[in-house]
Enzyme design. Structure first.
Site, short mmCIF file in Angstrom:
data_model
loop_
_atom_site.label_atom_id
_atom_site.label_comp_id
_atom_site.label_asym_id
_atom_site.label_seq_id
_atom_site.Cartn_x
_atom_site.Cartn_y
_atom_site.Cartn_z
CG ASP A 133 -2.26 -0.60 0.96
OD1 ASP A 133 -2.46 -1.09 -0.16
OD2 ASP A 133 -3.12 -0.63 1.87
CG ASP A 192 1.88 -6.54 11.03
OD1 ASP A 192 1.02 -6.85 10.18
OD2 ASP A 192 1.60 -6.07 12.14
CG ASP A 194 7.57 -5.04 12.48
OD1 ASP A 194 6.47 -5.19 11.93
OD2 ASP A 194 7.71 -4.95 13.71
CG ASP A 286 -5.61 -7.30 15.18
OD1 ASP A 286 -6.50 -6.59 15.69
OD2 ASP A 286 -4.40 -7.05 15.32
#
Length: 510
Positions: A133, A192, A194, A286
């Site tokens: 994105d 994610d 990281d 989530d």
């Protein structure tokens, strides 16, 4: 000179008159209004403190039993390693989709993509999906080139973009599930940008889903690569370790329910779809999905011994945005789903009570509000109003960690925002990751020290609360009898330190 003296005298008289008038108003309103209100707040805060204390004791007892009886998910659920089959070959392994949502992740995109591509799983039974994105065209191109590099090595990796950022992360994940090749997959693992899963991640998690049809989610624990970077990251590690080692473990071992952490987990795609898929109605998509899937009867498994490397926000600005999201979202979700949970007929009454009372009300609302309101507002105010006394008890002997009290102000504000659906209720700010950026920027000898604007460092809300606490401490030291000034001075110092920007790693805008 006579005129100047007269003017000064008039100003002093005016000031004295205003002060005496304020004092008179204070004396007239204190007994009928301030004292009853403060007593009510003390009672409410003590009640919430007891609720929180009982909840912590309950979780502590459960953890003791878990450790004593050596409870492990392997004992409760069927688990057998998946092996090659000579007759059907790799078809013995289910098809897995790995999603990596990204947004301008310049510092960490290579680490996450590389780790996902290094997962040990038959290459024809896994699809890596990078959902980019990014709004920066340079970063976008870098991520695309990295995907092409892995594709040239034979990795089945898809680089997917969309025309807008509607729904933020939830929107990206939802859009990613619409591609035709996803229909081939049984499970979806989410990381994610990281996060760096170990090669054995799928081999540890997938068997729980493959051998137990009632299991909808398998969640791994987070491991922090930058926990020792600064004082703020060390305190975050302590807080999150409690969440993973206690809260998640208790939910998994007692009710097979806990909040999905949004990453480092694997979903059964059919369970995800049955629950209604990804929704962007709150900033905790989530948790929203987890609650809906839990109400459908899906069971969740938490693996405390499976750790996935990740990065903690090391700047105070990034941490504040993260905490706003984590506090505002659950409160807003609770408001939206409380009645739906109560009306649900697919789960037991005890599980509904656990979700509404323990999971949401005590941990997501009471824990945030009582910390700030009691320790940073009500208790200091009793110094100014000695008619109101806080009952002495064990829980007041050890005050909450000073830094947690500072952050509780933002969590309280975010919680109220979520409950009232006001202002930034659906604002999503991506948590900033630095990776090795600081090391790179500071490595060169010729690097110039960036100019830091005072306005970039100052946080006026923290300074205001710090001044309030310091004033109450001075008043208690001079006139009080509770000896709260020791705590008040320490807490005010904590607010001042944060208020002037001396917490976390500071990265100037320029």
């Amino acid at each position: 000179m006579d005129r100047l003296s007269s003017a000064a005298t008039f100003e002093n008289l005016h000031y004295d008159g205003s002060a005496s008038q304020m004092g008179l108003i204070w004396q007239q309103t204190r007994a009928p209004l301030v004292v009853p209100l403060l007593k009510l707040l003390v009672a409410l805060c003590l009640a919430m403190s007891i609720m929180l204390f009982v909840e912590r004791v309950y979780m502590g007892v459960v953890i003791i039993f878990v450790k004593l009886f050596r409870y492990k998910p392997d004992n409760k659920y069927k688990w057998e390693p998946l092996r090659d089959d000579l007759e059907i070959g790799n078809s013995a392994y289910p098809m897995v989709l790995v999603q990596i949502p990204m947004y301008n992740e310049k510092e960490v995109y290579q680490l996450s993509i590389g780790a996902a591509c290094g997962i040990s799983w038959p290459s024809d039974r896994i699809i890596i999906q990078v959902l980019d994105d990014s709004t920066d065209p340079i970063i976008k191109k870098m991520v695309e080139v990295e995907c092409q590099r892995w594709a040239s090595k034979g990795i089945n990796i898809k680089y997917e973009i969309r025309q807008n950022r509607n729904g933020y992360k939830a929107g990206a994940l939802k859009e990613g599930m619409k591609h035709s090749y996803v229909n081939l997959c049984d499970y979806v693992a989410i990381f994610d940008a990281d996060f760096q899963p170990e090669p054995n991640f799928l081999r540890r998690t997938i068997p729980f889903l493959a051998h137990n049809p009632e299991v909808a989610l398998v969640q791994a624990r987070w491991k922090f690569v930058n926990a020792d970077e600064c004082l703020m990251t060390r305190m975050q590690e302590m807080s999150l370790d409690y969440h993973f080692l206690v809260e998640q473990e208790v939910g998994s071992s007692t009710y097979a329910f806990f909040g999905f952490n949004g990453t480092a987990g694997v979903w059964r795609i059919s369970a995800l779809n049955e629950a209604g898929g990804w929704k962007d109605r709150t900033t905790v998509e989530d948790m929203d999905l987890a609650v809906r899937a839990g109400l459908k009867g899906g069971k969740f498994v938490y693996l405390s011994d499976l750790k996935v490397k990740s990065e903690l926000p090391s700047t105070f600005k990034a941490f504040r945005y993260q905490q706003h999201r984590w506090s505002c979202g659950p409160a807003n979700l609770f408001k939206k789903m409380a009645m739906e949970i109560m009306r649900n007929k697919k789960v037991s009454t005890w599980k509904k009570f656990y979700v509404i009372y323990s999971f949401f009300f005590v941990r997501k609302i009471v824990a945030h509000v009582v910390t700030f309101v009691f320790y940073c507002v009500v208790m200091p105010a009793t110094v100014l109003v000695p008619e109101v006394e806080v009952p002495k008890s064990i829980h007041l002997l050890v005050f909450w960690i000073l830094f947690e009290n500072v952050m509780s102000m933002h969590r309280t504000k975010a919680t109220l925002t979520g409950l009232l659906e006001a202002g930034r209720v659906n604002e999503w700010v991506v948590t900033e990751k630095l990776g090795d950026a600081l090391k790179t920027k500071s490595g060169g000898k010729a690097a110039r020290k960036p100019r830091i604007k005072i306005s970039e460092r100052l946080h006026f809300l923290e300074l205001l609360v710090g001044a309030y606490l310091f004033f109450c401490g001075c008043y208690d030291l001079t006139y009080g009898r509770n000896h709260y000034f020791i705590y008040l001075f320490l807490q005010s110092i904590a607010f001042f330190v944060v208020g002037v920007g001396y917490v976390g790693t500071f990265v100037p805008n320029s």
